[in-house]
Design a protein around this motif. Structure first.
Motif, PDB file in Angstrom:
ATOM      1  N   ARG A   1      16.193   7.481 -11.804  1.00  0.00           N
ATOM      2  CA  ARG A   1      15.764   7.045 -10.466  1.00  0.00           C
ATOM      3  C   ARG A   1      14.696   7.993  -9.924  1.00  0.00           C
TER       4      ARG A   1
ATOM      5  N   GLY B   1      20.800   5.917  -1.713  1.00  0.00           N
ATOM      6  CA  GLY B   1      20.228   6.761  -2.748  1.00  0.00           C
ATOM      7  C   GLY B   1      21.242   7.721  -3.319  1.00  0.00           C
TER       8      GLY B   1
ATOM      9  N   GLU C   1      15.768   7.894   0.702  1.00  0.00           N
ATOM     10  CA  GLU C   1      16.578   7.528  -0.462  1.00  0.00           C
ATOM     11  C   GLU C   1      16.601   8.659  -1.492  1.00  0.00           C
TER      12      GLU C   1
END
Length: 362
Positions: free
Chosen positions: A338, A76, A232
């Protein structure tokens, strides 16, 4: 509880971080179109990441979900464009809901990187009998699936899917091969450039039910997925803070670094406080993940906390960078994308806090 990693775990994290720094810089991440096949092969063969926390009897390394959480945190942090999340969730589904023969047969290829798996669950509704969009029925002794899934992580490169389907008012997991008749995989536009998604369309597609699937086991699989996603997002939030602090120390205005201004200091301090809280939640969830009762509480808690923290850090880091981070081409926007998509995965923060309240009897 001692909220510290062991010497071996710290060394593992440092080694993985160095590997990803060399093998997957952000410039390469942008060019990978969400899937770096060569890097994925190296992660499977050289580092054996898919098999890390899998028991030895199935070909795994015999580590724990704490080591898996460390891996997700580092991936991540670097936004590594590989299908580890999709594959790990599929592995967890087979491990928890398959029988002994299915685990032995199906896990082999997934652990070695010979096949890529994907769990066709993007939202809580996918596993709710009243709202599941895929239905299962029997015909001449075979199980057939009909319907369409929601967005599937890395679905366009998956070789097999774990699909929740409803029959007789009960949802169970089924294994579907990507190349079978009646199976169509449609790649969808993704807001997250580093994590593509696809829709799985099934028309009388042959499927293999996982033999030991139950609502409790499905909850366990999703709770593990929540915990790993939280790890993550923690890594992504830490990367945003690092970028903000580095820029605040080097960018000068009015003859001094902008990090000396109170507003910038407060923004970075707020990010650090939320990251510290998230790190404690994620570490506790990972350290107690072997206990199903604990994970039922810590899974949704960590997911909600990490999702809000990642979104805050991505937005605040863009603010610290000012005009230079305004355009989508700046690397911080990869983290913003993300954060936005992962926050919605498996349900919003509001959903997870409501789930936590229900499970805690509040």
């Amino acid at each position: 509880m001692d909220f510290r990693y062991s010497t071996e775990q710290d060394a593992f994290r440092a080694s993985l971080s160095g590997f990803l720094c060399d093998a997957a810089p952000l410039a390469a991440v942008r060019q990978a179109d969400g899937h770096d096949q060569q890097l994925w092969k190296r992660l499977c063969t050289e580092l054996e990441l898919p098999s890390l926390h899998i028991p030895l009897e199935y070909g795994g390394a015999g580590a724990t979900l704490l080591e898996a959480a460390i891996v997700f945190s580092e991936l991540g942090r670097s936004l590594t464009p590989v299908p580890l999340a999709a594959n790990a969730f599929a592995i967890e589904a087979v491990l928890r809901t398959g029988d002994e023969e299915q685990r032995t047969r199906l896990l082999k290829g997934l652990l070695r990187g010979e096949q890529i798996g994907a769990l066709a669950v993007a939202a809580p509704a996918d596993c709710d009998p009243s709202s599941a969009t895929v239905r299962a029925h029997r015909r001449r002794g075979d199980t057939l699936l009909t319907g369409a899934s929601g967005p599937v992580l890395h679905g366009h490169v998956a070789d097999l899917f774990i699909v929740p389907a409803v029959a007789d008012g009960v949802v169970t997991f089924h294994v579907v091969a990507a190349g079978d008749p009646g199976v169509t995989v449609v790649r969808l536009p993704s807001f997250d450039l580093t994590r593509p998604v696809a829709r799985l369309e099934l028309a009388q597609a042959p499927a293999e039910p996982l033999a030991e699937c139950s609502p409790a086991q499905i909850d366990r699989v999703l709770d593990v997925a929540r915990m790993l996603l939280a790890a993550e997002m923690l890594g992504g939030a830490e990367a945003c803070l690092d970028m903000a602090v580095e820029y605040a120390c080097t960018r000068r205005q009015f003859g001094r670094p902008i990090g000396s201004f109170q507003a910038v200091k407060h923004a970075c301090a707020d990010m650090m406080i939320e990251i510290d809280a998230t790190r404690a939640a994620v570490m506790y969830a990972a350290m107690t993940a072997a206990n199903d009762h604990e994970l039922r509480i810590t899974g949704p808690l960590a997911k909600a906390q990490a999702a809000d923290t990642f979104a805050l850090c991505a937005g605040s880091a863009i603010q610290v960078h000012g005009g230079i981070a305004f355009t989508w081409e700046h690397n911080l926007h990869l983290y913003f994308r993300r954060a936005t998509t992962t926050k919605a995965l498996l349900g919003s923060s509001t959903h997870h806090r409501a789930l936590l309240a229900d499970r805690a009897g509040l």
